[in-house]
Write a protein that holds these residues in place. Structure first.
Motif, PDB file in Angstrom:
ATOM      1  N   LYS A  58      20.535  -2.672  10.230  1.00  0.00           N
ATOM      2  CA  LYS A  58      21.795  -3.352  10.490  1.00  0.00           C
ATOM      3  C   LYS A  58      22.383  -3.868   9.192  1.00  0.00           C
ATOM      4  CE  LYS A  58      20.352  -4.905  15.090  1.00  0.00           C
ATOM      5  NZ  LYS A  58      20.115  -6.082  15.966  1.00  0.00           N
ATOM      6  N   GLN A  59      23.709  -3.743   9.060  1.00  0.00           N
ATOM      7  CA  GLN A  59      24.413  -4.274   7.902  1.00  0.00           C
ATOM      8  C   GLN A  59      24.666  -5.766   8.118  1.00  0.00           C
ATOM      9  OE1 GLN A  59      24.970  -2.540   5.061  1.00  0.00           O
ATOM     10  NE2 GLN A  59      23.778  -0.974   6.107  1.00  0.00           N
ATOM     11  N   LEU A  60      23.686  -6.568   7.730  1.00  0.00           N
ATOM     12  CA  LEU A  60      23.769  -8.006   7.979  1.00  0.00           C
ATOM     13  C   LEU A  60      24.750  -8.660   7.021  1.00  0.00           C
ATOM     14  CD1 LEU A  60      19.944  -8.631   8.379  1.00  0.00           C
ATOM     15  CD2 LEU A  60      21.631  -8.267  10.176  1.00  0.00           C
ATOM     16  N   LYS A  61      25.485  -9.624   7.545  1.00  0.00           N
ATOM     17  CA  LYS A  61      26.467 -10.345   6.737  1.00  0.00           C
ATOM     18  C   LYS A  61      25.818 -11.568   6.118  1.00  0.00           C
ATOM     19  CE  LYS A  61      29.958  -7.687   7.868  1.00  0.00           C
ATOM     20  NZ  LYS A  61      30.687  -6.874   6.888  1.00  0.00           N
ATOM     21  N   VAL A  62      25.701 -11.555   4.804  1.00  0.00           N
ATOM     22  CA  VAL A  62      25.157 -12.710   4.092  1.00  0.00           C
ATOM     23  C   VAL A  62      26.010 -12.968   2.863  1.00  0.00           C
ATOM     24  CG1 VAL A  62      22.790 -12.301   4.860  1.00  0.00           C
ATOM     25  CG2 VAL A  62      23.570 -11.276   2.738  1.00  0.00           C
ATOM     26  N   ALA A  63      25.916 -14.186   2.369  1.00  0.00           N
ATOM     27  CA  ALA A  63      26.620 -14.523   1.131  1.00  0.00           C
ATOM     28  C   ALA A  63      25.749 -14.122  -0.045  1.00  0.00           C
ATOM     29  CB  ALA A  63      26.918 -16.027   1.092  1.00  0.00           C
ATOM     30  N   ALA A  64      25.666 -12.813  -0.272  1.00  0.00           N
ATOM     31  CA  ALA A  64      24.728 -12.275  -1.255  1.00  0.00           C
ATOM     32  C   ALA A  64      25.354 -12.181  -2.638  1.00  0.00           C
ATOM     33  CB  ALA A  64      24.249 -10.897  -0.801  1.00  0.00           C
ATOM     34  N   THR A  65      25.836 -13.309  -3.129  1.00  0.00           N
ATOM     35  CA  THR A  65      26.407 -13.331  -4.466  1.00  0.00           C
ATOM     36  C   THR A  65      25.301 -13.361  -5.509  1.00  0.00           C
ATOM     37  OG1 THR A  65      26.532 -15.744  -4.319  1.00  0.00           O
ATOM     38  CG2 THR A  65      28.504 -14.501  -3.716  1.00  0.00           C
ATOM     39  N   SER A  66      25.549 -12.717  -6.632  1.00  0.00           N
ATOM     40  CA  SER A  66      24.550 -12.655  -7.688  1.00  0.00           C
ATOM     41  C   SER A  66      24.556 -13.951  -8.492  1.00  0.00           C
ATOM     42  CB  SER A  66      24.843 -11.468  -8.615  1.00  0.00           C
ATOM     43  OG  SER A  66      24.693 -10.250  -7.927  1.00  0.00           O
ATOM     44  N   GLY A  67      23.378 -14.518  -8.674  1.00  0.00           N
ATOM     45  CA  GLY A  67      23.258 -15.678  -9.542  1.00  0.00           C
ATOM     46  C   GLY A  67      23.134 -15.231 -10.983  1.00  0.00           C
ATOM     47  N   TRP A  68      23.177 -16.197 -11.902  1.00  0.00           N
ATOM     48  CA  TRP A  68      23.110 -15.847 -13.317  1.00  0.00           C
ATOM     49  C   TRP A  68      21.771 -15.222 -13.679  1.00  0.00           C
ATOM     50  CZ3 TRP A  68      26.803 -14.941 -16.466  1.00  0.00           C
ATOM     51  CH2 TRP A  68      28.036 -15.570 -16.296  1.00  0.00           C
ATOM     52  N   PHE A  69      20.708 -15.631 -12.989  1.00  0.00           N
ATOM     53  CA  PHE A  69      19.406 -15.011 -13.267  1.00  0.00           C
ATOM     54  C   PHE A  69      19.461 -13.517 -12.967  1.00  0.00           C
ATOM     55  CE2 PHE A  69      15.355 -13.451 -11.570  1.00  0.00           C
ATOM     56  CZ  PHE A  69      14.538 -13.645 -12.677  1.00  0.00           C
ATOM     57  N   ASP A  70      20.033 -13.145 -11.808  1.00  0.00           N
ATOM     58  CA  ASP A  70      20.134 -11.732 -11.421  1.00  0.00           C
ATOM     59  C   ASP A  70      20.947 -10.958 -12.450  1.00  0.00           C
ATOM     60  OD1 ASP A  70      19.259 -13.211  -9.316  1.00  0.00           O
ATOM     61  OD2 ASP A  70      20.887 -12.669  -7.962  1.00  0.00           O
ATOM     62  N   VAL A  71      22.092 -11.519 -12.804  1.00  0.00           N
ATOM     63  CA  VAL A  71      23.023 -10.816 -13.689  1.00  0.00           C
ATOM     64  C   VAL A  71      22.412 -10.619 -15.074  1.00  0.00           C
ATOM     65  CG1 VAL A  71      25.252 -10.998 -14.850  1.00  0.00           C
ATOM     66  CG2 VAL A  71      25.048 -11.613 -12.437  1.00  0.00           C
ATOM     67  N   VAL A  72      21.828 -11.685 -15.616  1.00  0.00           N
ATOM     68  CA  VAL A  72      21.241 -11.598 -16.957  1.00  0.00           C
ATOM     69  C   VAL A  72      20.029 -10.672 -16.952  1.00  0.00           C
ATOM     70  CG1 VAL A  72      20.089 -12.902 -18.783  1.00  0.00           C
ATOM     71  CG2 VAL A  72      22.124 -13.850 -17.667  1.00  0.00           C
ATOM     72  N   LEU A  73      19.195 -10.769 -15.913  1.00  0.00           N
ATOM     73  CA  LEU A  73      18.027  -9.892 -15.820  1.00  0.00           C
ATOM     74  C   LEU A  73      18.457  -8.434 -15.786  1.00  0.00           C
ATOM     75  CD1 LEU A  73      14.985  -9.411 -15.377  1.00  0.00           C
ATOM     76  CD2 LEU A  73      15.395  -9.664 -12.917  1.00  0.00           C
ATOM     77  N   ARG A  74      19.449  -8.127 -14.959  1.00  0.00           N
ATOM     78  CA  ARG A  74      19.935  -6.750 -14.864  1.00  0.00           C
ATOM     79  C   ARG A  74      20.496  -6.288 -16.197  1.00  0.00           C
ATOM     80  NH1 ARG A  74      24.130  -6.259 -10.284  1.00  0.00           N
ATOM     81  NH2 ARG A  74      22.479  -7.490  -9.335  1.00  0.00           N
ATOM     82  N   GLY A  75      21.243  -7.165 -16.868  1.00  0.00           N
ATOM     83  CA  GLY A  75      21.816  -6.810 -18.161  1.00  0.00           C
ATOM     84  C   GLY A  75      20.762  -6.541 -19.211  1.00  0.00           C
ATOM     85  N   LEU A  76      19.737  -7.394 -19.275  1.00  0.00           N
ATOM     86  CA  LEU A  76      18.680  -7.219 -20.271  1.00  0.00           C
ATOM     87  C   LEU A  76      17.855  -5.962 -20.009  1.00  0.00           C
ATOM     88  CD1 LEU A  76      17.426 -10.891 -20.772  1.00  0.00           C
ATOM     89  CD2 LEU A  76      18.807  -9.513 -22.341  1.00  0.00           C
ATOM     90  N   LEU A  77      17.506  -5.728 -18.732  1.00  0.00           N
ATOM     91  CA  LEU A  77      16.752  -4.517 -18.390  1.00  0.00           C
ATOM     92  C   LEU A  77      17.548  -3.266 -18.729  1.00  0.00           C
ATOM     93  CD1 LEU A  77      15.133  -5.460 -14.945  1.00  0.00           C
ATOM     94  CD2 LEU A  77      13.968  -5.172 -17.135  1.00  0.00           C
ATOM     95  N   ALA A  78      18.836  -3.280 -18.403  1.00  0.00           N
ATOM     96  CA  ALA A  78      19.685  -2.130 -18.711  1.00  0.00           C
ATOM     97  C   ALA A  78      19.806  -1.938 -20.215  1.00  0.00           C
ATOM     98  CB  ALA A  78      21.070  -2.325 -18.094  1.00  0.00           C
ATOM     99  N   GLY A  79      19.940  -3.049 -20.945  1.00  0.00           N
ATOM    100  CA  GLY A  79      20.051  -2.957 -22.397  1.00  0.00           C
ATOM    101  C   GLY A  79      18.816  -2.355 -23.041  1.00  0.00           C
ATOM    102  N   VAL A  80      17.652  -2.807 -22.597  1.00  0.00           N
ATOM    103  CA  VAL A  80      16.403  -2.262 -23.126  1.00  0.00           C
ATOM    104  C   VAL A  80      16.293  -0.777 -22.800  1.00  0.00           C
ATOM    105  CG1 VAL A  80      13.889  -2.315 -22.894  1.00  0.00           C
ATOM    106  CG2 VAL A  80      15.168  -4.458 -23.083  1.00  0.00           C
ATOM    107  N   LEU A  81      16.622  -0.417 -21.576  1.00  0.00           N
ATOM    108  CA  LEU A  81      16.517   0.973 -21.140  1.00  0.00           C
ATOM    109  C   LEU A  81      17.428   1.886 -21.962  1.00  0.00           C
ATOM    110  CD1 LEU A  81      14.904   2.354 -18.832  1.00  0.00           C
ATOM    111  CD2 LEU A  81      17.008   2.323 -17.507  1.00  0.00           C
ATOM    112  N   VAL A  82      18.684   1.493 -22.126  1.00  0.00           N
ATOM    113  CA  VAL A  82      19.634   2.310 -22.885  1.00  0.00           C
ATOM    114  C   VAL A  82      19.231   2.389 -24.353  1.00  0.00           C
ATOM    115  CG1 VAL A  82      22.007   2.404 -23.742  1.00  0.00           C
ATOM    116  CG2 VAL A  82      21.567   1.971 -21.316  1.00  0.00           C
ATOM    117  N   ALA A  83      18.808   1.272 -24.925  1.00  0.00           N
ATOM    118  CA  ALA A  83      18.411   1.273 -26.330  1.00  0.00           C
ATOM    119  C   ALA A  83      17.238   2.216 -26.580  1.00  0.00           C
ATOM    120  CB  ALA A  83      18.052  -0.148 -26.768  1.00  0.00           C
TER     121      ALA A  83
END
Length: 277
Positions: free
Chosen positions: A136-161
């Motif tokens: 089921k496509q549940l409705k939640v307020a699934a906004t990204s916190g700064w931890f999520d955003v920074v973690l994703r950015g750092l992981l992506a940066g390491v991977l691309v580098a």
């Protein structure tokens, strides 16, 4: 070498963080389109197109297509196991499935056309699994916190580098596979499971499967056009193709919602009209 790695890491992290923040600010329509853009493939191929010859890029783009097939298998594995094993263990299992999958798919014959056909077949399997599980496509307020955003950015940066600098010494296949690693699905599955539980995490990862078609479009256009037009023109056209696919998927999604629930909306409007003459 260290300076080059850090430059690529920081540049990619800033792109990923910037896009992630913008997605939450632009509303559902523009945010949904922007979310489907290749925020990891984009920086990866931006650097590779400037640094490596045509043959290298063509092989890398094909390897990325093969890695995207493995990413579908990654998502299927997570959807099937997250309800039993838990969030992080399921992601570890999915990653252990993705690694040999990306390698084995790289031996597919037939080039880009066969890779796209196999991707379509695996996507069909993923859709069957999603329907069989009745997620089921549940409705939640699934906004990204700064931890999520920074973690994703750092992981992506390491991977691309790593993929565009160190891994290139091993050839284009490894570079193409690495930039195709599902960093986004990994972090989304992890954070949503911790915050909202298995049902939301599984449904969200399953819903992202069709959205990956925008990444397929980016890789296909890159593989086909590189060498025929200027490198940055190839990059721009691949990015536009990706955005176009994301926009089309969003339009189709909204059309399906209106078709499924439009009569309820009309009924509600008519009821209000009768209640307030």
């Amino acid at each position: 070498m260290v300076a080059i790695l850090l430059t690529k890491l920081i540049a990619t992290a800033l792109v990923v963080i910037g896009v992630s923040v913008a997605v939450g600010k632009l509303g559902s329509r523009l945010g949904g389109i922007l979310a489907g853009t290749p925020i990891i493939l984009g920086p990866g191929y931006f650097f590779m197109l400037q640094e490596w010859p045509v043959d290298f890029i063509q092989e890398a783009a094909l390897a990325t297509l093969h890695a995207l097939i493995a990413t579908l298998v990654f998502s299927i594995s997570f959807v099937l196991t997250a309800g039993r094993l838990g969030g992080l263990p399921s992601l570890i299992v999915a990653t252990l499935v993705w690694i040999p999958g990306a390698y084995l798919f790289s031996f597919l014959p037939g080039g880009v056309a066969v890779a796209v056909l196999v991707y379509g077949a695996v996507l069909l399997v993923a859709e069957v699994v999603k329907r069989a599980l009745a997620l089921k496509q549940l409705k939640v307020a699934a906004t990204s916190g700064w931890f999520d955003v920074v973690l994703r950015g750092l992981l992506a940066g390491v991977l691309v580098a790593v993929a565009t600098t160190l891994a290139t010494r091993s050839g284009p296949m490894l570079s193409g596979i690495l930039v195709g690693f599902p960093v986004g699905l990994f972090t989304i599955g992890w954070t949503l499971y911790d915050r909202y539980g298995a049902d939301v995490a599984r449904a969200t990862v399953a819903a992202a499967q069709q959205g990956m078609l925008s990444l397929v479009a980016f890789a296909v256009v890159t593989a086909v056009l590189v060498g025929h037009v200027l490198p940055m023109v190839t990059f721009a056209l691949a990015l536009l193709a990706s955005i176009a696919v994301s926009a089309l998927l969003l339009i189709l999604s909204q059309w399906r919602v209106r078709r499924a629930y439009g009569h309820l909306l009309e009924s509600s409007i008519n009821h209000k009209g009768k209640s307030h003459p």
